[in-house]
Design a protein around this motif. Sequence first.
Motif, PDB file in Angstrom:
ATOM      1  N   ASN A  17      -4.354   5.888   2.026  1.00 27.43           N
ATOM      2  CA  ASN A  17      -3.169   4.888   0.266  1.00 27.43           C
ATOM      3  C   ASN A  17      -4.201   5.789  -0.673  1.00 27.43           C
ATOM      4  O   ASN A  17      -3.171   6.149  -1.571  1.00 27.43           O
ATOM      5  N   ARG A  20      -1.517   8.313  -1.404  1.00 27.14           N
ATOM      6  CA  ARG A  20      -0.415   8.289  -1.586  1.00 27.14           C
ATOM      7  C   ARG A  20       0.810   9.231   0.135  1.00 27.14           C
ATOM      8  O   ARG A  20       1.609   9.672  -0.688  1.00 27.14           O
ATOM      9  N   ARG A  21       0.440   8.074   0.840  1.00 29.76           N
ATOM     10  CA  ARG A  21       0.756   9.577   2.379  1.00 29.76           C
ATOM     11  C   ARG A  21       1.271   8.353   2.703  1.00 29.76           C
ATOM     12  O   ARG A  21       0.261   7.198   3.281  1.00 29.76           O
ATOM     13  N   THR A 102       4.241  13.033   2.699  1.00 24.08           N
ATOM     14  CA  THR A 102       3.484  11.962   0.611  1.00 24.08           C
ATOM     15  C   THR A 102       4.661  10.747   0.437  1.00 24.08           C
ATOM     16  O   THR A 102       6.114  11.309   0.585  1.00 24.08           O
ATOM     17  N   TYR A 103       4.470   9.872  -0.586  1.00 23.22           N
ATOM     18  CA  TYR A 103       5.392   9.366  -1.000  1.00 23.22           C
ATOM     19  C   TYR A 103       6.480  10.427  -2.234  1.00 23.22           C
ATOM     20  O   TYR A 103       7.992  10.362  -1.931  1.00 23.22           O
ATOM     21  N   ASP A 104       5.544  10.881  -2.983  1.00 19.07           N
ATOM     22  CA  ASP A 104       6.520  12.634  -3.481  1.00 19.07           C
ATOM     23  C   ASP A 104       7.128  13.421  -3.201  1.00 19.07           C
ATOM     24  O   ASP A 104       8.376  13.261  -2.884  1.00 19.07           O
ATOM     25  N   THR A 206       0.240  -3.317  -5.418  1.00 19.53           N
ATOM     26  CA  THR A 206       1.455  -2.073  -5.272  1.00 19.53           C
ATOM     27  C   THR A 206       1.661  -2.427  -3.735  1.00 19.53           C
ATOM     28  O   THR A 206       0.224  -1.750  -3.159  1.00 19.53           O
ATOM     29  N   HIS A 208       1.377   0.013  -0.678  1.00 18.42           N
ATOM     30  CA  HIS A 208       1.406   1.571  -0.377  1.00 18.42           C
ATOM     31  C   HIS A 208       0.913   1.091   1.774  1.00 18.42           C
ATOM     32  O   HIS A 208      -0.089   0.793   1.897  1.00 18.42           O
TER      33      HIS A 208
END
Length: 209
Positions: A17, A20-21, A102-104, A206, A208
């Motif tokens: 979390n 952001r993975r 990752t989200y990115d 949010t 995640h």
Amino acid sequence: MRSSRFFIMRHGETVYNAARRLQANDIHTPLTRLGFEQAAAMGAALRSALGEQPDVTLHISETGRALQTAALIAQELGIDWFAALRTHDLKEIDMGSWCGRTYDEVEAEQGPIVIADHLLRPAPDGEDYPMIAARLTRWIERVGHDNRDHVVVMHGISSRVLRGLMSGYPIHPEHGAPIAPSLVQGSIALIEGGAERVFLGASRGTEHA
């Protein structure tokens, strides 16, 4: 005689979390310091409402992060973690081949995956929301209504579908399943008699997974 009460919560924050993975259901993603604090706070809130060693049934998603969170909650309550009912039916949405990335990274290739209402866009080779609802419906039918208190430790997205099913939220027009509002990590939703209220925490968090 009162109806069953279900205290439904997300696991505490994990290292995934924080980074952001996207997490999988088959690997252990340990809690952060904040995650430990969130789990202890949830346990303390339950203890204040239910007392020491309450007569509750503990249900846990069969994932490391939920099991770890539940261990801290059980310690706060003074109940037996080993007596918990563990099941994969309470697992998080399966994000398929996106898990572990990752989200990115995924969004650079696929576009936004955190979509409206703080939901996750299903992966092409993962679960969609009707699939989550189907396994959670099985869980609801198995548990039934026994006029007991139930403590349920699971995940952000899947808990929203479970709460949606148990509280009669409408079918989401885009995702084909009832989905309750997002709650911040460390929150508890209480469902009793088909009605939901936020027992601890706040809405519009949010997501995640």
